[in-house]
Design a protein around this motif. Structure first.
Motif, PDB file in Angstrom:
ATOM      1  N   ILE A 156       0.837  -1.207   0.000  1.00 28.60           N
ATOM      2  CA  ILE A 156       0.000   0.000   0.000  1.00 28.60           C
ATOM      3  C   ILE A 156       0.868   1.252   0.000  1.00 28.60           C
ATOM      4  CG2 ILE A 156      -1.640   1.335   1.388  1.00 28.60           C
ATOM      5  CD1 ILE A 156      -2.791  -1.385   2.352  1.00 28.60           C
ATOM      6  N   ALA A 157       1.932   1.250   0.811  1.00 31.09           N
ATOM      7  CA  ALA A 157       2.825   2.411   0.863  1.00 31.09           C
ATOM      8  C   ALA A 157       3.535   2.625  -0.464  1.00 31.09           C
ATOM      9  CB  ALA A 157       3.850   2.226   1.984  1.00 31.09           C
ATOM     10  N   ALA A 158       3.914   1.531  -1.124  1.00 30.07           N
ATOM     11  CA  ALA A 158       4.565   1.658  -2.428  1.00 30.07           C
ATOM     12  C   ALA A 158       3.640   2.350  -3.429  1.00 30.07           C
ATOM     13  CB  ALA A 158       4.981   0.282  -2.938  1.00 30.07           C
ATOM     14  N   ARG A 159       2.359   2.012  -3.359  1.00 33.16           N
ATOM     15  CA  ARG A 159       1.375   2.665  -4.224  1.00 33.16           C
ATOM     16  C   ARG A 159       1.211   4.137  -3.861  1.00 33.16           C
ATOM     17  NH1 ARG A 159      -4.380   1.135  -2.491  1.00 33.16           N
ATOM     18  NH2 ARG A 159      -3.742   2.688  -0.936  1.00 33.16           N
ATOM     19  N   ASP A 160       1.070   4.435  -2.583  1.00 32.88           N
ATOM     20  CA  ASP A 160       0.746   5.793  -2.148  1.00 32.88           C
ATOM     21  C   ASP A 160       1.944   6.725  -2.147  1.00 32.88           C
ATOM     22  OD1 ASP A 160      -1.792   4.846  -1.787  1.00 32.88           O
ATOM     23  OD2 ASP A 160      -1.660   4.717   0.408  1.00 32.88           O
ATOM     24  N   GLN A 161       3.143   6.192  -1.961  1.00 38.33           N
ATOM     25  CA  GLN A 161       4.343   7.025  -1.882  1.00 38.33           C
ATOM     26  C   GLN A 161       5.155   7.001  -3.169  1.00 38.33           C
ATOM     27  OE1 GLN A 161       6.587   6.233   1.751  1.00 38.33           O
ATOM     28  NE2 GLN A 161       4.706   5.789   2.896  1.00 38.33           N
ATOM     29  N   ASN A 162       4.563   6.464  -4.206  1.00 36.94           N
ATOM     30  CA  ASN A 162       5.206   6.438  -5.527  1.00 36.94           C
ATOM     31  C   ASN A 162       6.562   5.746  -5.478  1.00 36.94           C
ATOM     32  OD1 ASN A 162       5.152   6.955  -8.304  1.00 36.94           O
ATOM     33  ND2 ASN A 162       6.321   8.865  -8.063  1.00 36.94           N
ATOM     34  N   LEU A 163       6.623   4.630  -4.740  1.00 40.44           N
ATOM     35  CA  LEU A 163       7.832   3.821  -4.690  1.00 40.44           C
ATOM     36  C   LEU A 163       7.762   2.763  -5.788  1.00 40.44           C
ATOM     37  CD1 LEU A 163       7.916   3.171  -0.824  1.00 40.44           C
ATOM     38  CD2 LEU A 163       9.067   4.996  -2.101  1.00 40.44           C
ATOM     39  N   PRO A 164       8.887   2.123  -6.108  1.00 38.88           N
ATOM     40  CA  PRO A 164       8.820   1.019  -7.069  1.00 38.88           C
ATOM     41  C   PRO A 164       7.796  -0.016  -6.599  1.00 38.88           C
ATOM     42  CG  PRO A 164      11.098   1.611  -6.653  1.00 38.88           C
ATOM     43  CD  PRO A 164      10.272   2.400  -5.680  1.00 38.88           C
ATOM     44  N   LYS A 165       6.916  -0.388  -7.492  1.00 34.46           N
ATOM     45  CA  LYS A 165       5.829  -1.282  -7.113  1.00 34.46           C
ATOM     46  C   LYS A 165       6.290  -2.730  -7.124  1.00 34.46           C
ATOM     47  CE  LYS A 165       0.995  -2.307  -8.291  1.00 34.46           C
ATOM     48  NZ  LYS A 165      -0.122  -2.006  -9.235  1.00 34.46           N
ATOM     49  N   ARG A 194      -3.777   0.470   9.192  1.00 36.74           N
ATOM     50  CA  ARG A 194      -2.581  -0.368   9.064  1.00 36.74           C
ATOM     51  C   ARG A 194      -2.704  -1.653   9.876  1.00 36.74           C
ATOM     52  NH1 ARG A 194       1.495   4.480  10.418  1.00 36.74           N
ATOM     53  NH2 ARG A 194      -0.376   5.001  11.645  1.00 36.74           N
ATOM     54  N   LEU A 195      -3.510  -1.634  10.934  1.00 38.24           N
ATOM     55  CA  LEU A 195      -3.783  -2.853  11.691  1.00 38.24           C
ATOM     56  C   LEU A 195      -5.091  -3.492  11.245  1.00 38.24           C
ATOM     57  CD1 LEU A 195      -2.675  -1.890  15.332  1.00 38.24           C
ATOM     58  CD2 LEU A 195      -1.428  -3.214  13.618  1.00 38.24           C
ATOM     59  N   ASP A 196      -6.126  -2.682  11.073  1.00 36.66           N
ATOM     60  CA  ASP A 196      -7.416  -3.202  10.616  1.00 36.66           C
ATOM     61  C   ASP A 196      -7.502  -3.072   9.100  1.00 36.66           C
ATOM     62  OD1 ASP A 196      -9.935  -4.224  10.483  1.00 36.66           O
ATOM     63  OD2 ASP A 196     -10.941  -2.447  11.305  1.00 36.66           O
ATOM     64  N   ALA A 218      -8.586  -0.363   5.360  1.00 32.29           N
ATOM     65  CA  ALA A 218      -7.540  -0.011   4.397  1.00 32.29           C
ATOM     66  C   ALA A 218      -8.072   0.013   2.962  1.00 32.29           C
ATOM     67  CB  ALA A 218      -6.378  -0.982   4.501  1.00 32.29           C
ATOM     68  N   ASP A 219      -7.439   0.814   2.132  1.00 35.43           N
ATOM     69  CA  ASP A 219      -7.718   0.862   0.705  1.00 35.43           C
ATOM     70  C   ASP A 219      -6.685  -0.019   0.006  1.00 35.43           C
ATOM     71  OD1 ASP A 219      -8.139   1.421  -1.961  1.00 35.43           O
ATOM     72  OD2 ASP A 219      -7.535   3.538  -1.836  1.00 35.43           O
ATOM     73  N   VAL A 220      -7.138  -1.093  -0.627  1.00 32.35           N
ATOM     74  CA  VAL A 220      -6.202  -2.030  -1.252  1.00 32.35           C
ATOM     75  C   VAL A 220      -6.309  -2.019  -2.777  1.00 32.35           C
ATOM     76  CG1 VAL A 220      -6.129  -3.525   0.770  1.00 32.35           C
ATOM     77  CG2 VAL A 220      -7.836  -3.964  -1.009  1.00 32.35           C
TER      78      VAL A 220
END
Length: 375
Positions: free
Chosen positions: A229-238, A292-294, A299-301
């Motif tokens: 999820i962070a890779a998607r939201d933070q524009n990291l390599p997917k 992040r826990l629930d 969460a948006d997946v």
């Protein structure tokens, strides 16, 4: 395999009450039972107890674990809990009983390195095939289990080494910060920072930065999902793929599988242990509502890479693992969901002694290879 709903019928509820009454009477008579006795008596006294449905391989591991006489985790402080025998120790005991080696697989090399964490450098263990050749290999960023409180890279080395060997990949097992010394979201911050480091430095460890996948077990399954999820939201390599194994994906401790597995003596995971994990990992009840826990609740997946989700039928986390697979599918994510009957939490990585574990490992390996485009 189709997921099987684990319901708690009235007869089982009555049997549980009867079992509790017998346990109270035993205490009055000062009867002393070993951990093995407690597990076996629970199986005998509760009709339909899910542990009674464990297959022969899994029972062998559970018996071996019980023979090591682990203390009850919810009765301990975190430092002592970390010293208790684990399911991995049970599997090692079975290997010894079968006359098989418990030494690290010579086909896999490992070394510790430092990678970026959320606040400071943290340790990661790099597993590589011993005869990988000269080309860059696909990379798997792996997160171990332990409820964010216990266990470490060594505890879960069997899974990481198996993946390195069978997928022919570089596996980076991240030693994220543990609670209660480092409360939520410390582990999540470490996991994301470590993933960034691997994406930027894959070549330095013989990896191909264009072929990175995520794998996690239990708490690590939660971390792997959050990193995606962070890779998607933070524009990291997917990542190209995720393998999510019996994840801590929700904070509802009253699901069907929690009810079905709600026997405090059942190993290696039960509701009192999960309550203990969350109590140690979080700072306030509000943390339990954090997406992040629930994950399954909040969460948006959408937009995540394809995933394999693996669950065990005798596991309080089975329902939330299935719920995560359903949520991913509903969000348009390609999912291969596999539930394995007759096995418990922590069975993955026990392929040398548990047949169903080998089946699950083979599915994960096959799907990772397909995602990497390798043979």
């Amino acid at each position: 395999m189709n997921a099987r709903k684990l319901m708690l019928p009235a007869a089982l509820a009555a049997a549980l009450l009867s079992s509790a009454a017998m346990a109270q009477e035993a205490q009055k008579n000062n009867l002393q039972e070993t951990t093995t006795d407690k597990v076996q008596n629970a199986v005998r006294s509760v009709t339909g107890n899910p542990l009674a449905n464990a297959d022969a391989d899994m029972k062998h591991v559970l018996d071996a674990l019980a023979s090591l006489d682990p203390k009850s985790i919810p009765d301990l402080e975190a430092p002592e809990a970390r010293q208790q025998p684990t399911a991995a120790d049970g599997a090692m005991q079975v290997l010894r009983e079968q006359g098989k080696s418990t030494l690290p697989d010579p086909a896999v090399m490992s070394k510790n390195i430092l990678v970026d964490g959320g606040k400071e450098k943290i340790v990661a263990t790099v597993f590589q095939p011993a005869n990988a050749g000269g080309g860059a290999l696909p990379v798997i960023v792996y997160f171990h289990g332990g409820g964010f409180v216990i266990a470490n890279n060594s505890t879960y080395a069997a899974s990481a080494a198996m993946l390195a060997k069978e997928v022919n990949a570089v596996v980076v097992s991240v030693e994220y910060s543990k609670a209660p010394e480092h409360k939520f979201p410390a582990a999540h911050d470490d996991a994301i920072a470590a993933y960034k480091w691997v994406a930027q430095n894959a070549q330095s460890i013989g990896g191909d930065p264009s072929k990175i996948a995520l794998v996690g077990e239990s708490a690590g399954g939660n971390l792997a999902t959050n990193v995606a999820i962070a890779a998607r939201d933070q524009n990291l390599p997917k990542p190209v793929y995720e393998v999510i194994v019996y994840p801590m994906a929700g904070t509802n401790l009253d699901t069907d599988s929690y009810k079905a597995a709600d026997l405090s003596g059942v190993q290696p995971l039960n509701k009192p242990m999960m309550q203990w994990f969350y109590q140690n990992a979080t700072s306030s009840p509000a943390d339990m509502q954090d997406p992040r826990l629930d994950i399954v609740g909040k969460a948006d997946v959408k937009g995540l890479a394809p995933a394999t989700v693996i669950t065990a039928s005798i596991d309080p986390l089975q329902s939330e693992g299935k719920a995560l697979a359903d949520k991913l599918q509903q969000a348009g994510v390609q999912v291969d969901y596999q539930n394995y009957d007759g096995v418990t939490h922590e069975f993955f990585g026990m392929g040398k002694v548990v047949g169903k574990a080998k089946q699950a490992e083979d599915v994960a390996v096959k799907n990772l290879k397909a995602a990497f485009g390798t043979k």
